[in-house]
Design a protein around this motif. Structure first.
Motif, short mmCIF file in Angstrom:
data_model
loop_
_atom_site.label_atom_id
_atom_site.label_comp_id
_atom_site.label_asym_id
_atom_site.label_seq_id
_atom_site.Cartn_x
_atom_site.Cartn_y
_atom_site.Cartn_z
N TRP A 32 63.92 30.07 41.50
CA TRP A 32 65.34 30.35 41.72
C TRP A 32 65.81 29.79 43.06
O TRP A 32 66.95 29.35 43.18
CB TRP A 32 65.63 31.84 41.65
CG TRP A 32 65.66 32.34 40.25
CD1 TRP A 32 64.85 33.28 39.70
CD2 TRP A 32 66.51 31.89 39.19
NE1 TRP A 32 65.15 33.44 38.38
CE2 TRP A 32 66.16 32.60 38.04
CE3 TRP A 32 67.52 30.94 39.12
CZ2 TRP A 32 66.80 32.41 36.82
CZ3 TRP A 32 68.15 30.75 37.90
CH2 TRP A 32 67.80 31.47 36.78
N SER A 33 64.95 29.81 44.05
CA SER A 33 65.32 29.27 45.35
C SER A 33 65.71 27.79 45.22
O SER A 33 66.75 27.36 45.73
CB SER A 33 64.16 29.43 46.34
OG SER A 33 64.54 28.99 47.61
N LEU A 34 64.92 27.04 44.51
CA LEU A 34 65.22 25.63 44.27
C LEU A 34 66.52 25.49 43.47
O LEU A 34 67.38 24.65 43.78
CB LEU A 34 64.06 24.97 43.55
CG LEU A 34 64.22 23.49 43.21
CD1 LEU A 34 64.48 22.66 44.46
CD2 LEU A 34 62.98 22.99 42.49
N HIS A 35 66.68 26.31 42.45
CA HIS A 35 67.89 26.29 41.62
C HIS A 35 69.15 26.49 42.47
O HIS A 35 70.12 25.74 42.34
CB HIS A 35 67.78 27.40 40.56
CG HIS A 35 69.02 27.63 39.76
ND1 HIS A 35 69.40 26.80 38.73
CD2 HIS A 35 69.95 28.61 39.83
CE1 HIS A 35 70.54 27.26 38.20
NE2 HIS A 35 70.87 28.36 38.85
N PHE A 36 69.12 27.48 43.37
CA PHE A 36 70.30 27.76 44.18
C PHE A 36 70.53 26.69 45.24
O PHE A 36 71.67 26.44 45.63
CB PHE A 36 70.22 29.15 44.79
CG PHE A 36 70.50 30.24 43.80
CD1 PHE A 36 71.74 30.32 43.17
CD2 PHE A 36 69.54 31.18 43.48
CE1 PHE A 36 72.01 31.30 42.23
CE2 PHE A 36 69.81 32.17 42.55
CZ PHE A 36 71.04 32.23 41.93
N MET A 37 69.47 26.04 45.70
CA MET A 37 69.67 24.92 46.63
C MET A 37 70.43 23.81 45.92
O MET A 37 71.33 23.19 46.50
CB MET A 37 68.33 24.41 47.17
CG MET A 37 67.75 25.34 48.20
SD MET A 37 66.24 24.84 49.06
CE MET A 37 65.58 23.46 48.25
N LEU A 38 70.09 23.56 44.66
CA LEU A 38 70.78 22.53 43.89
C LEU A 38 72.23 22.89 43.61
O LEU A 38 73.07 22.01 43.43
CB LEU A 38 70.03 22.25 42.59
CG LEU A 38 68.63 21.64 42.75
CD1 LEU A 38 67.91 21.61 41.41
CD2 LEU A 38 68.71 20.25 43.36
N LEU A 39 72.53 24.19 43.56
CA LEU A 39 73.91 24.64 43.34
C LEU A 39 74.69 24.79 44.65
O LEU A 39 75.83 25.28 44.63
CB LEU A 39 73.92 25.99 42.62
CG LEU A 39 73.63 25.98 41.13
CD1 LEU A 39 73.60 27.40 40.59
CD2 LEU A 39 74.65 25.15 40.37
N ALA A 40 74.09 24.39 45.77
CA ALA A 40 74.72 24.50 47.09
C ALA A 40 75.06 25.96 47.42
O ALA A 40 76.14 26.27 47.92
CB ALA A 40 75.96 23.61 47.19
#
Length: 152
Positions: A32-40
């Motif tokens: 999820w951390s990576l996912h939210f980085m991609l969503l800014a």
């Protein structure tokens, strides 16, 4: 990426033993951390990274000082990465989760994690994270199902 996080989150809440649940939730948080980085969404990304560590530490250790340490990290991270008032939801969710991890066991722990899932669900709705909405909804339902079965 979202499917791996989803699967590990749903499987986590089906585990009867807290240790297995927390291990799976830690892996889910990393994805999820990576996912939210991609969503800014830097606040959500940082909070998930810290939560992965918190869950692993919470397997073995308890105590008010640990809860205070993680809550402090959450508040510092949330303050440093704050973008909007919506960021309050995941900060509140992880603080509730920390209280559950370090002070509660069994059904009360899962109740705290359920409340956190619901707060993340609302955050994901506003952030436009379709996988996040689906997973947090599934996590909440899965956790409620396990809690209901456990009560019997």
């Amino acid at each position: 990426m979202g499917s791996v996080a989803a699967l590990s989150g749903i499987l986590a809440f089906q585990c009867r033993h807290d240790m297995k649940m927390l291990l799976l939730l830690s892996g889910s948080c990393l994805v999820w951390s990576l996912h939210f980085m991609l969503l800014a969404q830097p606040t959500a990304a940082l909070l998930n990274l810290i939560t992965a560590v918190r869950n692993l530490v919470g397997i073995r250790y308890r105590g008010a000082w640990l809860a205070g340490l993680f809550i402090g990290l959450y508040l510092i991270s949330g303050g440093a990465s704050w973008q909007s008032r919506w960021d309050f939801l995941p900060v509140f969710a992880v603080i509730i989760g920390s209280m559950g991890i370090f002070f509660l066991h069994g059904l009360p722990r899962r109740s705290a994690l359920l409340l956190g899932s619901l707060l993340w669900l609302v955050f994901n709705l506003q952030a436009g994270s379709v996988p996040g909405v689906m997973v947090m909804g599934a996590d909440a339902v899965s956790n409620m199902y396990r809690m209901a079965r456990w009560k019997k």
